[in-house]
Structure formats: structure tokens, C-alpha cells
Design an enzyme around this catalytic site. Structure first.
Site, PDB file in Angstrom:
ATOM      1  N   HIS A  97      -8.440  -7.411  -5.856  1.00 60.54           N
ATOM      2  CA  HIS A  97      -9.753  -7.975  -5.324  1.00 60.54           C
ATOM      3  C   HIS A  97     -10.133  -8.965  -5.989  1.00 60.54           C
ATOM      4  O   HIS A  97     -10.701 -10.128  -5.305  1.00 60.54           O
ATOM      5  CB  HIS A  97     -10.737  -6.802  -5.419  1.00 60.54           C
ATOM      6  CG  HIS A  97     -10.684  -5.700  -4.330  1.00 60.54           C
ATOM      7  ND1 HIS A  97     -11.069  -4.419  -4.398  1.00 60.54           N
ATOM      8  CD2 HIS A  97      -9.937  -5.801  -3.045  1.00 60.54           C
ATOM      9  CE1 HIS A  97     -10.717  -3.753  -3.234  1.00 60.54           C
ATOM     10  NE2 HIS A  97     -10.202  -4.533  -2.488  1.00 60.54           N
ATOM     11  N   ARG A 150     -11.748   9.502  -4.428  1.00 61.73           N
ATOM     12  CA  ARG A 150     -11.416   8.418  -3.519  1.00 61.73           C
ATOM     13  C   ARG A 150     -10.900   7.079  -4.238  1.00 61.73           C
ATOM     14  O   ARG A 150      -9.988   6.395  -3.911  1.00 61.73           O
ATOM     15  CB  ARG A 150     -12.419   8.194  -2.600  1.00 61.73           C
ATOM     16  CG  ARG A 150     -11.874   7.469  -1.279  1.00 61.73           C
ATOM     17  CD  ARG A 150     -12.672   7.554   0.040  1.00 61.73           C
ATOM     18  NE  ARG A 150     -12.201   6.762   0.890  1.00 61.73           N
ATOM     19  CZ  ARG A 150     -12.375   6.572   2.094  1.00 61.73           C
ATOM     20  NH1 ARG A 150     -13.439   7.179   2.584  1.00 61.73           N
ATOM     21  NH2 ARG A 150     -11.855   5.774   3.041  1.00 61.73           N
ATOM     22  N   HIS A 158      -3.950  -9.365   1.319  1.00 63.04           N
ATOM     23  CA  HIS A 158      -4.458  -8.275   0.476  1.00 63.04           C
ATOM     24  C   HIS A 158      -3.254  -7.461  -0.231  1.00 63.04           C
ATOM     25  O   HIS A 158      -3.428  -7.411  -1.519  1.00 63.04           O
ATOM     26  CB  HIS A 158      -5.102  -7.254   1.246  1.00 63.04           C
ATOM     27  CG  HIS A 158      -5.477  -6.193   0.640  1.00 63.04           C
ATOM     28  ND1 HIS A 158      -6.619  -6.147  -0.200  1.00 63.04           N
ATOM     29  CD2 HIS A 158      -5.192  -4.815   0.794  1.00 63.04           C
ATOM     30  CE1 HIS A 158      -6.736  -4.950  -0.778  1.00 63.04           C
ATOM     31  NE2 HIS A 158      -6.012  -4.110   0.016  1.00 63.04           N
ATOM     32  N   GLU A 180       1.160  -1.156   0.028  1.00 63.21           N
ATOM     33  CA  GLU A 180       0.041   0.143  -0.108  1.00 63.21           C
ATOM     34  C   GLU A 180       0.797   1.124  -0.078  1.00 63.21           C
ATOM     35  O   GLU A 180       0.500   2.208  -0.465  1.00 63.21           O
ATOM     36  CB  GLU A 180      -0.865  -0.117   1.285  1.00 63.21           C
ATOM     37  CG  GLU A 180      -1.979  -1.269   1.326  1.00 63.21           C
ATOM     38  CD  GLU A 180      -3.353  -1.205   0.034  1.00 63.21           C
ATOM     39  OE1 GLU A 180      -3.403  -0.141  -0.421  1.00 63.21           O
ATOM     40  OE2 GLU A 180      -4.112  -1.923   0.359  1.00 63.21           O
ATOM     41  N   ASN A 231      -7.642   3.109  -5.223  1.00 64.96           N
ATOM     42  CA  ASN A 231      -7.699   1.690  -5.812  1.00 64.96           C
ATOM     43  C   ASN A 231      -6.965   1.113  -7.028  1.00 64.96           C
ATOM     44  O   ASN A 231      -7.229  -0.079  -7.508  1.00 64.96           O
ATOM     45  CB  ASN A 231      -9.320   1.495  -6.438  1.00 64.96           C
ATOM     46  CG  ASN A 231     -10.171   1.290  -5.373  1.00 64.96           C
ATOM     47  OD1 ASN A 231     -10.018   0.216  -4.410  1.00 64.96           O
ATOM     48  ND2 ASN A 231     -11.363   2.021  -5.152  1.00 64.96           N
TER      49      ASN A 231
HETATM   50  N1  LIG Z   1     -11.104   0.250   5.913  1.00 66.86           N
HETATM   51  C1  LIG Z   1     -10.428   0.240   4.986  1.00 66.86           C
HETATM   52  O1  LIG Z   1     -10.208   1.384   4.355  1.00 66.86           O
HETATM   53  C2  LIG Z   1      -9.389  -0.994   4.841  1.00 66.86           C
HETATM   54  C3  LIG Z   1      -8.264  -0.567   4.010  1.00 66.86           C
HETATM   55  C4  LIG Z   1      -7.468  -1.543   3.496  1.00 66.86           C
HETATM   56  C5  LIG Z   1      -7.884  -2.941   4.366  1.00 66.86           C
HETATM   57  N2  LIG Z   1      -8.843  -3.239   5.186  1.00 66.86           N
HETATM   58  C6  LIG Z   1      -8.989  -4.463   5.835  1.00 66.86           C
HETATM   59  O2  LIG Z   1      -8.053  -4.558   6.717  1.00 66.86           O
HETATM   60  C7  LIG Z   1      -8.184  -6.116   7.099  1.00 66.86           C
HETATM   61  C8  LIG Z   1      -6.527  -6.537   6.809  1.00 66.86           C
HETATM   62  O3  LIG Z   1      -5.670  -5.911   7.748  1.00 66.86           O
HETATM   63  P1  LIG Z   1      -4.413  -6.158   8.495  1.00 66.86           P
HETATM   64  O4  LIG Z   1      -3.496  -6.710   7.161  1.00 66.86           O
HETATM   65  O5  LIG Z   1      -4.085  -5.287   9.358  1.00 66.86           O
HETATM   66  O6  LIG Z   1      -4.504  -7.785   8.878  1.00 66.86           O
HETATM   67  P2  LIG Z   1      -5.123  -8.395  10.316  1.00 66.86           P
HETATM   68  O7  LIG Z   1      -5.918  -7.147  11.190  1.00 66.86           O
HETATM   69  O8  LIG Z   1      -5.717  -9.554  10.099  1.00 66.86           O
HETATM   70  O9  LIG Z   1      -3.714  -8.498  11.119  1.00 66.86           O
HETATM   71  C9  LIG Z   1      -2.791  -9.398  10.677  1.00 66.86           C
HETATM   72  C10 LIG Z   1      -1.909 -10.385  11.697  1.00 66.86           C
HETATM   73  O10 LIG Z   1      -1.319  -9.640  12.713  1.00 66.86           O
HETATM   74  C11 LIG Z   1      -1.237  -9.693  13.921  1.00 66.86           C
HETATM   75  N3  LIG Z   1      -0.932  -8.336  14.352  1.00 66.86           N
HETATM   76  C12 LIG Z   1      -1.297  -7.280  14.348  1.00 66.86           C
HETATM   77  N4  LIG Z   1      -0.571  -6.114  14.963  1.00 66.86           N
HETATM   78  C13 LIG Z   1       0.614  -6.920  15.305  1.00 66.86           C
HETATM   79  C14 LIG Z   1       2.007  -6.535  15.823  1.00 66.86           C
HETATM   80  N5  LIG Z   1       2.287  -5.386  16.162  1.00 66.86           N
HETATM   81  N6  LIG Z   1       2.803  -7.644  15.923  1.00 66.86           N
HETATM   82  C15 LIG Z   1       2.655  -8.939  15.462  1.00 66.86           C
HETATM   83  N7  LIG Z   1       1.346  -9.260  15.003  1.00 66.86           N
HETATM   84  C16 LIG Z   1       0.350  -8.215  14.826  1.00 66.86           C
HETATM   85  C17 LIG Z   1      -2.818  -9.981  13.807  1.00 66.86           C
HETATM   86  O11 LIG Z   1      -3.192 -10.396  15.032  1.00 66.86           O
HETATM   87  C18 LIG Z   1      -2.965 -10.889  12.902  1.00 66.86           C
HETATM   88  O12 LIG Z   1      -2.915 -12.284  13.209  1.00 66.86           O
HETATM   89  C19 LIG Z   1      -8.874  -6.598   5.987  1.00 66.86           C
HETATM   90  O13 LIG Z   1      -9.947  -7.099   6.492  1.00 66.86           O
HETATM   91  C20 LIG Z   1      -9.329  -5.605   4.957  1.00 66.86           C
HETATM   92  O14 LIG Z   1     -10.542  -5.652   4.510  1.00 66.86           O
HETATM   93  C21 LIG Z   1      -9.817  -2.037   5.279  1.00 66.86           C
HETATM   94 ZN   LIG Z   2      -5.922  -2.239  -0.239  1.00 67.77          ZN
END
Ligand SMILES: NC(=O)c1ccc[n+]([C@@H]2O[C@H](COP(=O)([O-])OP(=O)(O)OC[C@H]3O[C@@H](n4cnc5c(N)ncnc54)[C@H](O)[C@@H]3O)[C@@H](O)[C@H]2O)c1
Ligand SMILES: [Zn+2]
Length: 314
Positions: A195, A184, A208, A131, A188
Site C-alpha cells: 500500500h 483478518r 495492486h 493474491e 495483509n
Molecule cells: N473489497 C476488498 O476486500 C478489496 C480487496 C482487494 C482489492 N479491492 C479493490 O479492487 C479494485 C481493483 O480491482 P480489479 O483488480 O478487479 O480492477 P478493475 O476493477 O479496475 O478491473 C481491471 C480492468 O479489467 C477490466 N475487466 C474486468 N473484467 C474483465 C474481463 N473478464 N475481461 C477483460 N477485462 C475485464 C475492467 O473493465 C478494468 O478495466 C481496487 O479498487 C481495490 O481497492 C478491494
Molecule cells: Zn490485496
């Protein structure tokens, strides 16, 4: 994350299991019932501490509990710090699709504990790097050059880079909070293809950021084929992403010396998934495509033959 926060956690804390499956209606109900049982009122503030899963889920609970209460994001993954915690998109998944039930609900504040990133596994770190590269490619040539010199930033360098990404995201969201003006949607870039790959693979084998890494290469090639993206850009983008150990090909490589290659998904299934993308209108495909490294434009009505060709070539 709960273990990392340890003694510092406040008394009233609900800890949820890690993993995308937690972003569900069942856990949304659990949070709302826990709030009610603990006497939360309209004046209460909910704090989401964790990765994007926790941020999206807890943010959605805050958007709906008593028709909306205040919440604060404390994102602990790199992806959540540079992307999901800012912008107010909150949601849960249902079996029919990811993020299908959600809201726009802005956090009152976002605190970024950069020091917690030291505990993050490298695959999760690189997931967030995808990202970060994206912001560079779509709107910040300087950031791209900085990352080319140092694709694995740490310390103060990382701190400044995270700050730059948040500024970009906040700026775009402030101009087009509800994604109605086409601005916005530029965020993407790489995501229409990304996706579709995630959907085709069932959100299991690729993270992702890994899926959108392949998506950015494919969409850069698509831009070249359409005469919008300068020739040679795809090659530059590919080497950038590979420097952060991200996948950039439409083939998964297995086995010793990558003897065996498997296509990640059937191109037709991918294009079908793209037609269901939120940006697509009446079946016509839309993409955020690069006009240079550091600039992009939303293009709709893209002919499918070019999409197939781009997928084939990468
Ligand atoms: N709202 C938005 O604009 C937006 C944008 C992009 C992604 N998302 C969403 O975000 C989600 C993915 O988020 P993610 O990539 O953070 O994954 P996640 O929340 O699943 O975290 C990944 C793993 O890392 C662990 N973890 C978290 N912090 C840690 C740390 N400091 N040290 C060690 N382990 C740690 C978590 O417990 C988990 O097992 C998806 O559901 C996606 O749809 C939302
Ligand atoms: Zn993204």
C-alpha cells in the site's frame, strides 16, 4: 465487461466507465439516483458485475441506499474473484486516500464466472495471481507447492485454486468479520509495504497485485531480519512470484537490457505511509509476517530500522 455480457444483460442495467477513478463519491451518487429513478425499494437487489472497482462501488451503494439493500457480486477479474468480492468490505476513494469512505456489507451471494477470465489481459491475470500466491504463503503450503509446479494455472486447475482461495478468505472473514481480533489482518501480508508503494507512486504505474508482490518479498525479508521467518524464505517467495511475471524488486527497470534502474520510491516516504496504515497503532508499525511458508502471525511494534534494512536489501 458490458460488451462481454452482451445480450445477457438485464433491461435495467447501469454501465459505468472502467478505471479506479470510477470508485468515487460522484459515481456513488449516480448509482443511488439511478436506483431511486428506477423505483428501487428496500426489497430490491443490486447486482455488481465487473472487477473490484465495480464490486467495491456497487457494494457501497447497496450498503447505503435506503440504509442498506441486498446485493450480489459477479466478479469478472481474477483479483475480484479470489479476493475483493468475498468479505463484505465495500468503499469508494476520495482525493485524500483510497477506500477512505466505506462500510462492511456482506453480499447475499457471489457468483464466479470463471469463463470470463479468458478475456482478461495477462497483466490483469497476474495481478490476481499475486493474491493467490499470498493465500499460499500465509496459510496453505500445499497451494504454494501446487503453484510452484504450475504458476500459470488454467482450466480445472484454476477452478480448484480459485475455490481454495475463497474458502480461505471466507474462513478468515467468518472468524473476524470486522477486523477487530487480529485474524483478518493476516490477509495483509505484503500489503503494509505494498500500500505504501501504491501511495508513493500515486496508484498509476503499478497494479495492486504488482505492488503487493514487491511488498511480500520485502516483508518476508523483514521477517527474516526479525528472526521470525526461516532464512531462505525470501528467495523462494521471489522465485514463485517471478514465475507469474510479477515484479519483486524495489527497483523499476527500464530501457534495453534494463540498463537503467530507478528506485520505485524514497524509503522514508514509504515508512511515513506505513505509519498511516490502518494496522499501525500510535505510530508503531505492524505487519503480517511469515512464520513458515504456509503460516503467519501479526506482529506490531516493529522497529523502523529493520524496515529500512529490508527495503534496502530487496
Ligand atoms: N473489497 C476488498 O476486500 C478489496 C480487496 C482487494 C482489492 N479491492 C479493490 O479492487 C479494485 C481493483 O480491482 P480489479 O483488480 O478487479 O480492477 P478493475 O476493477 O479496475 O478491473 C481491471 C480492468 O479489467 C477490466 N475487466 C474486468 N473484467 C474483465 C474481463 N473478464 N475481461 C477483460 N477485462 C475485464 C475492467 O473493465 C478494468 O478495466 C481496487 O479498487 C481495490 O481497492 C478491494
Ligand atoms: Zn490485496
Amino acid at each position: 465487461v458490458a460488451a462481454l455480457a452482451g445480450q445477457q444483460l438485464p433491461r435495467r442495467t447501469l454501465t459505468l466507465p472502467p478505471g479506479e477513478q470510477t470508485k468515487s463519491l460522484a459515481h456513488l451518487a449516480e448509482i443511488c439516483r439511478w436506483l431511486a429513478q428506477n423505483g428501487a425499494t428496500r426489497k430490491s437487489t443490486l447486482v455488481a458485475m465487473g472487477g473490484g472497482v465495480i464490486g467495491d462501488l456497487v457494494g457501497f451503494a447497496a450498503a447505503t441506499y435506503m440504509r442498506g439493500i441486498q446485493y450480489i457480486q459477479i466478479p469478472t477479474t481474477l483479483l475480484a474473484q479470489v479476493d475483493s468480492s468475498v468479505g463484505g468490505k465495500v468503499a469508494v476513494d476520495i482525493p485524500e486516500g483510497k477506500n477512505l469512505v466505506g462500510a462492511f456489507h456482506q453480499p447475499a451471494a457471489v457468483y464466479i464466472p470463471i469463463d470470463l477470465l479468458q478475456h482478461l489481459p495477462s497483466r490483469q491475470f497476474n495481478n490476481g495471481m499475486a493474491e493467490i500466491w499470498k493465500y499460499g504463503f500465509i496459510m496453505d503450503r500445499e497451494l504454494t507447492e501446487r503453484l510452484q509446479k504450475n504458476p500459470q494455472p488454467t482450466g480445472n486447475d484454476l477452478h480448484e485454486i480459485i475455490e481454495a482461495c475463497i474458502r480461505h478468505k471466507a474462513h478468515v472473514v467468518a472468524e473476524d468479520e470486522f477486523e477487530t481480533k487480529g485474524l483478518r489482518a493476516i490477509l495483509n501480508f505484503g500489503h503494509t509495504v505494498g500500500h505504501a508503494i501504491e501511495q508513493a507512486l500515486g496508484y498509476s504505474s503499478l497494479l495492486h497485485g504488482e505492488a503487493i508482490s514487491i511488498g511480500m518479498v520485502a516483508e518476508s525479508r523483514l521477517g527474516e531480519l526479525l528472526g521470525l521467518t526461516p532464512p531462505g524464505t525470501t528467495q523462494i517467495i521471489r522465485s514463485c512470484l517471478e514465475a507469474s511475471s510479477l515484479p519483486t524488486r524495489f527497483f523499476a527497470q527500464f530501457g534495453p537490457q534494463h540498463m537503467h534502474q530507478d528506485r520505485l520510491a524514497d524509503p522514508e516516504a514509504l515508512v511515513n505511509a506505513m505509519r498511516r496504515d490502518k494496522k499501525a497503532t500510535s505510530g508503531k508499525l505492524a505487519f503480517s509476517l511469515l512464520t513458515s511458508i504456509g503460516g503467519c502471525k501479526l506482529i506490531d511494534g516493529v522497529e523502523e530500522q529493520f524496515v529500512y534494512q529490508a527495503l534496502q536489501e530487496i
